[in-house]
Design a protein around this motif. Structure first.
Motif, mmCIF file in Angstrom:
data_model
loop_
_atom_site.group_PDB
_atom_site.id
_atom_site.type_symbol
_atom_site.label_atom_id
_atom_site.label_comp_id
_atom_site.label_asym_id
_atom_site.label_seq_id
_atom_site.Cartn_x
_atom_site.Cartn_y
_atom_site.Cartn_z
ATOM 1 N N ASN A 197 1.057 -1.160 0.014
ATOM 2 C CA ASN A 197 -0.003 0.086 -0.068
ATOM 3 C C ASN A 197 0.772 1.233 -0.053
ATOM 4 O O ASN A 197 2.002 1.304 0.528
ATOM 5 C CB ASN A 197 -0.801 -0.118 1.277
ATOM 6 N N CYS A 198 0.344 2.327 -0.691
ATOM 7 C CA CYS A 198 1.482 3.291 -0.575
ATOM 8 C C CYS A 198 1.592 3.984 0.544
ATOM 9 O O CYS A 198 2.475 4.847 0.845
ATOM 10 C CB CYS A 198 0.685 4.696 -1.558
ATOM 11 N N ASP A 199 0.743 3.880 1.611
ATOM 12 C CA ASP A 199 1.096 4.145 3.176
ATOM 13 C C ASP A 199 2.210 3.630 3.825
ATOM 14 O O ASP A 199 2.676 4.131 4.637
ATOM 15 C CB ASP A 199 -0.275 3.897 4.122
ATOM 16 N N GLU A 200 2.588 2.337 3.268
ATOM 17 C CA GLU A 200 3.917 1.650 3.844
ATOM 18 C C GLU A 200 4.933 1.525 2.705
ATOM 19 O O GLU A 200 6.061 1.324 3.370
ATOM 20 C CB GLU A 200 3.232 0.199 4.243
ATOM 21 N N ALA A 201 4.810 1.906 1.483
ATOM 22 C CA ALA A 201 5.794 1.852 0.539
ATOM 23 C C ALA A 201 7.010 2.940 1.026
ATOM 24 O O ALA A 201 6.447 3.897 1.207
ATOM 25 C CB ALA A 201 5.467 1.771 -0.671
ATOM 26 N N SER A 202 8.100 2.605 0.543
ATOM 27 C CA SER A 202 9.147 3.796 0.761
ATOM 28 C C SER A 202 9.771 3.988 -0.743
ATOM 29 O O SER A 202 9.657 3.327 -1.772
ATOM 30 C CB SER A 202 10.358 3.413 1.747
ATOM 31 N N LYS A 226 -1.252 10.224 -5.536
ATOM 32 C CA LYS A 226 -0.370 11.304 -6.073
ATOM 33 C C LYS A 226 0.471 11.654 -5.048
ATOM 34 O O LYS A 226 1.650 12.239 -5.182
ATOM 35 C CB LYS A 226 -1.626 12.232 -6.365
ATOM 36 N N GLN A 227 0.046 12.128 -3.970
ATOM 37 C CA GLN A 227 0.718 12.628 -2.635
ATOM 38 C C GLN A 227 1.866 11.772 -2.344
ATOM 39 O O GLN A 227 2.925 12.233 -2.337
ATOM 40 C CB GLN A 227 0.086 12.665 -1.312
ATOM 41 N N TRP A 228 1.999 10.395 -2.518
ATOM 42 C CA TRP A 228 3.015 9.452 -2.454
ATOM 43 C C TRP A 228 4.286 9.806 -3.412
ATOM 44 O O TRP A 228 5.117 10.057 -3.126
ATOM 45 C CB TRP A 228 2.607 8.044 -2.652
ATOM 46 N N TRP A 229 3.904 9.975 -4.542
ATOM 47 C CA TRP A 229 4.623 10.440 -5.550
ATOM 48 C C TRP A 229 5.289 11.801 -5.462
ATOM 49 O O TRP A 229 6.578 11.924 -5.820
ATOM 50 C CB TRP A 229 4.321 10.283 -7.128
ATOM 51 N N ASP A 230 4.519 12.970 -5.068
ATOM 52 C CA ASP A 230 4.856 14.188 -4.606
ATOM 53 C C ASP A 230 5.908 14.242 -3.535
ATOM 54 O O ASP A 230 6.777 15.173 -3.575
ATOM 55 C CB ASP A 230 3.734 15.131 -4.649
ATOM 56 N N THR A 231 5.726 13.382 -2.739
ATOM 57 C CA THR A 231 6.544 13.712 -1.032
ATOM 58 C C THR A 231 7.405 12.587 -0.941
ATOM 59 O O THR A 231 8.416 12.779 -0.154
ATOM 60 C CB THR A 231 5.600 13.883 -0.185
ATOM 61 N N LYS A 271 13.693 9.951 -5.676
ATOM 62 C CA LYS A 271 14.123 9.273 -6.510
ATOM 63 C C LYS A 271 13.936 9.585 -7.898
ATOM 64 O O LYS A 271 14.736 8.809 -9.036
ATOM 65 C CB LYS A 271 13.605 7.818 -6.388
ATOM 66 N N TRP A 272 13.485 10.668 -8.241
ATOM 67 C CA TRP A 272 13.487 11.247 -9.575
ATOM 68 C C TRP A 272 14.723 11.411 -9.960
ATOM 69 O O TRP A 272 15.722 11.672 -9.516
ATOM 70 C CB TRP A 272 12.828 12.755 -9.635
ATOM 71 N N LEU A 273 15.116 11.232 -11.398
ATOM 72 C CA LEU A 273 16.384 11.083 -12.228
ATOM 73 C C LEU A 273 17.244 9.773 -11.791
ATOM 74 O O LEU A 273 18.288 9.672 -12.229
ATOM 75 C CB LEU A 273 17.329 12.312 -11.941
ATOM 76 N N GLU A 274 16.446 8.866 -10.962
ATOM 77 C CA GLU A 274 17.154 7.919 -10.609
ATOM 78 C C GLU A 274 16.656 6.425 -11.095
ATOM 79 O O GLU A 274 17.219 5.193 -11.177
ATOM 80 C CB GLU A 274 17.450 7.627 -9.108
ATOM 81 N N VAL A 275 15.448 6.581 -11.498
ATOM 82 C CA VAL A 275 14.585 5.169 -11.644
ATOM 83 C C VAL A 275 14.230 5.134 -13.371
ATOM 84 O O VAL A 275 13.481 4.251 -13.661
ATOM 85 C CB VAL A 275 13.317 5.073 -10.949
#
Length: 211
Positions: free
Chosen positions: A62-67, A93-98, A103-107
């Motif tokens: 779940n996005c609440d537990e993913a890092s 959306k919040q998970w990707w924003d915060t 990890k942007w530019l790394e994946v």
């Protein structure tokens, strides 16, 4: 009987080889958010589909537990959200924003696909998948669609989309096929397993198979 002496370096070499085999396994992240439980059920079946390809390791989170580290770990991601106003849920959306933004530019170059459940047909599932695809593309993921049909009148062209929870056999296969195709592309391109090319698959794919 005579035994060949084994040096420490030979033992170490064997261990390193074993560790390399473990590292070479395909890593699949099934990342989801669910309000009523329907998208969670889809996510579980998507993960089962990925596990149907040998040599895959799957994290169902779940996005609440993913890092953010889960994003780095994976070779491919299946991203799922309920349809909210024709788009993804704000929590996703919040998970990707915060979280993922670190990890942007790394994946770049990892495979990606999406799935979504809405309250009813015509509720905006495919626009929700497209919204998630926009985020994935921004991060450099290689987003793909699926040409297959999994039953009469049902295909995951833009992602696996359902009204409510998966109930029928073909709805279950829809989710499984998404996860399997993600794992197949990882196996084919990352691991060089030519036998996993889905274009040579023996399972039913053509809409004519279901007439």
């Amino acid at each position: 009987f005579f035994f060949t002496p084994t040096t420490a370096s030979e033992i170490l070499s064997g261990l390193v080889g074993s560790e390399m085999c473990i590292r070479d396994r395909g890593n699949i992240l099934v990342l989801y958010h669910s309000n009523t439980g329907n998208t969670k059920k889809m996510a579980k079946i998507v993960s089962d589909g990925a596990l149907s390809v040998s040599g895959m390791e799957v994290r169902l989170l779940n996005c609440d537990e993913a890092s953010a580290d889960d994003l780095s770990w994976c070779d491919g991601i299946a991203m799922g959200s309920p349809t909210n106003l024709g788009s993804m849920a704000w929590k996703m959306k919040q998970w990707w924003d915060t979280v993922a933004v670190t990890k942007w530019l790394e994946v770049d170059g990892k495979f990606a696909c999406t799935f979504s459940s809405s309250a009813g047909w015509g509720g905006g599932n495919e626009t929700a998948c497209n919204a998630m695809a926009t985020v994935l593309l921004n991060f450099g993921f290689l987003y793909f669609g699926i040409t297959d049909y999994v039953g009469k009148g049902l295909t995951p062209h833009y992602g696996a989309v359902l009204a409510g929870e998966p109930r029928s056999d073909k709805e279950i296969e829809l989710c499984k096929r998404l996860g399997r195709r993600l794992a197949e592309w990882v196996a084919f391109y990352k691991e060089g397993r030519k036998e996993m090319n889905p274009l040579e698959a023996t399972y039913l794919r053509d809409p004519k198979d279901f007439e």
